[in-house]
Design an enzyme around this catalytic site. Structure first.
Site, PDB file in Angstrom:
ATOM      1  N   ASP A 364       0.829  -1.203   0.000  1.00 37.30           N
ATOM      2  CA  ASP A 364       0.000   0.000   0.000  1.00 37.30           C
ATOM      3  C   ASP A 364       0.867   1.258   0.000  1.00 37.30           C
ATOM      4  OD1 ASP A 364      -2.469   1.362   0.029  1.00 37.30           O
ATOM      5  OD2 ASP A 364      -2.353   1.643   2.192  1.00 37.30           O
ATOM      6  N   MET A 365       1.918   1.260  -0.806  1.00 46.62           N
ATOM      7  CA  MET A 365       2.797   2.429  -0.864  1.00 46.62           C
ATOM      8  C   MET A 365       2.328   3.387  -1.962  1.00 46.62           C
ATOM      9  SD  MET A 365       6.627   1.163   0.097  1.00 46.62           S
ATOM     10  CE  MET A 365       6.795  -0.028  -1.222  1.00 46.62           C
TER      11      MET A 365
END
Length: 460
Positions: A364-365
């Protein structure tokens, strides 16, 4: 031949077609001389036209009102000592856009906005828009009162600006827009309650969690987002009492247990990320009580009781300076560096953090999860945050994914950053594998990831 007459209404109509027009262009479109144009603009009521820019760069625009009210809002900043400063007036222009000079406040400014003209809101204000869990919660509770859509994603720039100006005393960063919001901040500062003492903290967090769940956004964890709230707590040695608190559910289901494990992992990941060269991370700690696990994260845009510092995430910077889109931190950061916007060492530090995230299974970057701090017209890196193995989070239906480790190897030029990040990531997995705050099954899973990464490092 009689000179062409220029009526005020004709001038207004031409100005309203496009913001930031040069006098020669306006005069040509209206069929008059530049002196005639200037004489007629001078006859318009004060504040109806804004002119900005030096010499040949001077542009003119018709102002417009925010919801029929003000055409101009004061913008303030709060420094690290909690002192209020004036940044300047924000003026709304027709048919859209705004004017605000930002360079003197230390913000880097795109070339096209050097004279203060913006096609929408100035980009630092986009960082202040309510967003995420707490933004959606705020919109859900306040949309009737503020006359904005319940879905914060549907807010126009004017919606967001109006909300900032009447209820934006505690938004991201250090800016406050509008006198009403500033008066609200001054009143809150004068009447601030003492931070919650350590002995009362868990009980306070349990109450705040119950309130957040009762009034908040359903299904947040299932959508891959922790519910959260803000608080002020007293802690010896802390840089600020102001914290953001994420929390797990209160039952003992496998799904809730996994989310609780991930909160502990986020704490461990932030501690580990701070050991990488050129990086800091948000300070955090884990508390537990009433069946819930709490991750308390110090706000790094807050200092002491009232101090603040500016902040801007990569997604906002991309929109303002690059317009590329995408989610690759190193690619976007390299583009910002190519424009001369980054302080020395930032690009390399982002490479290390990017690889660290990938090697701890952080899926989830996105570009809202990397932030920068303006500094004398350039950008330095803000502390790391939201760093955890989201690839191992429960699926939308609550199932726990049975995912084997997937670690990538670097290109030759990426090897130095990869090796540094790999050493840190291995330390993270090993720490998680023995941390008793994590459930037995998840500790075993962390041990498997540690072994897989250790084997990969031997071949890299």
């Amino acid at each position: 031949m009689r000179p062409v007459q220029l009526s005020p209404e004709a001038l207004r109509q031409q100005l309203a077609r496009q913001a930031a027009q040069a006098a020669p262009d306006l005069a040509a479109a209206l069929g008059v001389s530049v002196p005639t144009l200037h004489r007629q603009m001078a006859r318009l009521p004060a504040g109806e036209v804004i002119s900005a820019g030096r010499a040949r760069r001077t542009r003119h625009a018709l102002t417009r009102r925010l919801r029929g009210g003000q055409t101009q809002l004061p913008v303030f900043s709060v420094d690290r000592e909690g002192r209020l400063q004036t940044v300047g007036p924000l003026t709304l222009t027709a048919p859209e856009g705004s004017h605000l000079l930002l360079a003197a406040a230390g913000w880097p400014v795109p070339e096209e906005a050097r004279d203060g003209w913006w096609p929408g809101l100035p980009y630092p204000l986009h960082q202040m828009r309510p967003q995420g869990y707490m933004g959606r919660q705020f919109a859900r509770l306040s949309h009737h009162r503020l006359q904005v859509p319940e879905d914060v994603a549907r807010w126009s720039d004017d919606d967001a600006l109006y909300v900032m100006s009447v209820a934006g005393s505690d938004l991201s960063g250090n800016l406050i827009v509008g006198e009403a919001a500033c008066q609200q901040w001054l009143a809150e500062r004068a009447q601030a309650q003492a931070p919650v003492e350590e002995a009362d903290l868990v009980a306070h967090y349990l109450q705040r969690a119950d309130e957040a769940v009762a009034a908040g956004v359903p299904g947040s964890s299932a959508a891959g987002e922790f519910p959260k709230f803000t608080a002020a707590r007293a802690l010896t040695g802390a840089a600020t009492p102001h914290v953001i608190v994420k929390f797990s559910g209160a039952d003992d289901s496998a799904t809730v247990r996994r989310w609780a494990d991930l909160l502990v992992c986020e704490h461990l990941a932030l501690e580990t990320a701070a050991t990488l060269q050129g990086l800091n991370a948000a300070r955090s700690r884990i508390l537990a009580g009433g069946g819930r696990t709490f991750l308390e994260v110090e706000r790094f845009d807050r200092h002491g009781e009232a101090g603040r510092s500016p902040l801007c995430a990569l997604d906002v910077l991309d929109a303002a300076f690059l317009g590329r889109g995408g989610s690759q931190w190193p690619v976007l950061t390299a583009a910002l560096a190519g424009l001369g916007l980054l302080v020395d060492g930032v690009e390399a530090a982002v490479q290390r953090l990017w690889w660290f995230g990938r090697l701890i299974a952080n899926s989830d970057m996105h570009t809202g999860n990397l932030a920068f701090v303006p500094q004398e017209g350039r950008l330095t890196l803000a502390p790391a945050y939201d760093m955890l193995p989201m690839r191992l989070a429960p699926l939308a239906g609550g199932e726990l994914p049975a995912r084997a480790p997937e670690f990538a190897l670097p290109l030759p030029e990426e090897r130095p950053a990869w090796h540094e990040a790999c050493t840190a990531a291995l330390g993270f997995w090993e720490a998680a594998a023995v941390d008793v705050r994590i459930s037995d099954g998840f500790r075993a899973l962390c041990g498997q990831h540690a072994q897989a990464l250790r084997s990969l490092a031997e071949r890299a």
